[in-house]
Design a protein around this motif. Structure first.
Motif, PDB file in Angstrom:
ATOM      1  N   GLU A  75     -26.517  29.521 -19.199  1.00 18.10           N
ATOM      2  CA  GLU A  75     -25.920  30.839 -19.435  1.00 18.10           C
ATOM      3  C   GLU A  75     -26.953  31.917 -19.773  1.00 18.10           C
ATOM      4  N   TYR A 105     -17.972  30.808 -13.854  1.00 23.39           N
ATOM      5  CA  TYR A 105     -17.980  29.613 -14.701  1.00 23.39           C
ATOM      6  C   TYR A 105     -16.674  29.487 -15.466  1.00 23.39           C
ATOM      7  N   GLU A 106     -16.188  30.569 -16.058  1.00 21.93           N
ATOM      8  CA  GLU A 106     -14.954  30.519 -16.837  1.00 21.93           C
ATOM      9  C   GLU A 106     -13.772  30.132 -15.962  1.00 21.93           C
ATOM     10  N   ASN A 110     -21.158  34.045 -15.154  1.00 21.65           N
ATOM     11  CA  ASN A 110     -20.290  33.770 -16.301  1.00 21.65           C
ATOM     12  C   ASN A 110     -18.817  33.822 -15.923  1.00 21.65           C
ATOM     13  N   LYS A 111     -18.443  34.826 -15.121  1.00 22.74           N
ATOM     14  CA  LYS A 111     -17.043  34.971 -14.728  1.00 22.74           C
ATOM     15  C   LYS A 111     -16.597  33.803 -13.856  1.00 22.74           C
ATOM     16  N   MET A 154     -14.185  26.327 -14.975  1.00 19.06           N
ATOM     17  CA  MET A 154     -13.848  25.411 -16.061  1.00 19.06           C
ATOM     18  C   MET A 154     -12.343  25.366 -16.298  1.00 19.06           C
ATOM     19  N   THR A 155     -11.692  26.512 -16.243  1.00 20.71           N
ATOM     20  CA  THR A 155     -10.271  26.601 -16.593  1.00 20.71           C
ATOM     21  C   THR A 155      -9.356  26.109 -15.479  1.00 20.71           C
ATOM     22  N   ALA A 208     -19.912  21.846 -20.005  1.00 16.75           N
ATOM     23  CA  ALA A 208     -19.865  23.013 -20.898  1.00 16.75           C
ATOM     24  C   ALA A 208     -21.121  23.099 -21.765  1.00 16.75           C
ATOM     25  N   TYR A 257     -24.113  24.194 -19.662  1.00 17.16           N
ATOM     26  CA  TYR A 257     -24.027  25.608 -19.282  1.00 17.16           C
ATOM     27  C   TYR A 257     -24.348  26.495 -20.474  1.00 17.16           C
ATOM     28  N   LYS A 258     -23.723  26.229 -21.606  1.00 11.70           N
ATOM     29  CA  LYS A 258     -23.894  27.083 -22.776  1.00 11.70           C
ATOM     30  C   LYS A 258     -25.321  27.022 -23.329  1.00 11.70           C
TER      31      LYS A 258
END
Length: 340
Positions: free
Chosen positions: A98, A70-71, A67-68, A74-75, A90, A93-94
């Motif tokens: 996830e 992925y964030e 998760n970390k 994406m950013t 997104a 993943y969601k």
């Protein structure tokens, strides 16, 4: 020398950092602090820097969840991709990745976990969606390898054998269906948009984002340089680059395509426009890398009732009604591009 995750960049070393006593000074910066050490030779200094970098990377990997990563990915890592591409990543993943591996340490993810995700989707999702999930995991973990977060790709050896749609399975309209559809659509306020896609093959996001500076009525050409979409999560309109670099293109206009745009140009001063159109949006020019902007009042197509751009989903919803009225099978906007 650090990324947003605290990953040290390549440690700084210069051979001229030789002290008066003949020793070489090697240093690197991480967490805002600089570490030094001294060596008799340049080779020893470089070896120490490499060992320190590997140690710091290993320490980071042990605390890095999927998760970390992925964030951050994406950013910061794929922020320049087309909005639709990032949205697809997104969503997959969601919805599919996830819950299965998001809380796991990224170094603990194995091929069996990736295969499990695909197997669980088999009976519930279309092939294209499963393939998109496979692609999302692929690029997500490949970026982690490139940044020394993991050493081996969790998808290595994982295959997805379910066939994708063959080209002759792609939905397009027959000549008879086109005639019935266009005859019915003449009563629609979106008729020109439907016709323009059939004449040029542009994508819906490209159609929505068309502005008058992209049209050369003298040379009968249309430039596709950007896209526009409505973000339901933030309730804002977002402009972006074309899907790929090759999607940035100049299209010669057919006689009918030229007539459609000429008709729109003649009506541009009398159409209904929302006060919210007076907004300037920025987008990345995929060909030059420059950030450009445009005012939404320059958009060629806006909804006749709201004075704002029509959302992609609104086009599809309206299409279904027209298909039912015309007595033909339902199709989405992208089928018009396939037809072209």
């Amino acid at each position: 020398y650090e990324t947003g995750l605290g990953i040290p960049a390549e440690p700084l070393f210069r051979s001229r950092d030789q002290r008066k006593d003949g020793l070489y000074s090697a240093r690197y910066t991480v967490d805002g602090k600089t570490r030094y050490s001294y060596f008799k030779t340049v080779k020893e200094a470089k070896a120490w820097l490499k060992e320190e970098k590997d140690t710091k990377s290993n320490q980071l990997s042990k605390s890095m969840t999927v998760n970390k990563w992925y964030e951050f990915w994406m950013t910061n890592y794929i922020c320049d991709l087309a909005p639709n591409t990032r949205r697809n990543y997104a969503e997959r993943y969601k919805h599919n990745i996830e819950f299965a591996i998001g809380r796991m340490n990224i170094t603990d993810v194995k091929p069996m976990h990736c295969k499990m995700i695909l197997n669980q989707m088999d009976s519930k999702y279309a092939t294209g969606t499963i393939v998109q999930t496979y692609i999302t995991m692929g690029v997500l973990f490949r970026a982690a390898i490139n940044n020394d977060i993991i050493t081996k790709h969790p998808l290595d050896g994982v295959k997805w054998n379910k066939p994708r749609k063959a080209p002759d399975d792609i939905h397009f309209l027959t000549i008879d269906e086109q005639e019935k559809f266009l005859d019915t659509a003449k009563r629609s306020h979106n008729y020109r948009q439907y016709e323009l896609i059939l004449e040029t093959g542009i994508r819906t996001g490209e159609l929505i984002g068309l502005t008058w500076d992209s049209i050369d009525l003298d040379r009968h050409t249309m430039a596709i340089t950007k896209t526009l979409e409505y973000r339901y999560s933030t309730k804002i309109w977002s402009a972006g680059p074309t899907k790929t670099k090759s999607s940035y293109r100049i299209i010669p206009l057919t006689t009918r395509a030229y007539d459609i745009l000429h008709e729109c140009y003649a009506e541009r001063e009398t159409r209904k426009e929302s006060v919210r159109l007076d907004e300037t949006l920025e987008y990345l020019d995929r060909r030059t890398g420059a950030v450009k902007e445009f005012n939404m009042r320059e958009l060629i197509f806006v909804n006749w009732r709201t004075g704002m751009p029509a959302k992609n989903s609104s086009y599809d919803t309206h299409l279904y009604k027209l298909c039912d009225e015309a007595g033909i099978g339902r199709f989405c906007m992208h089928a018009l591009r396939h037809t072209y």
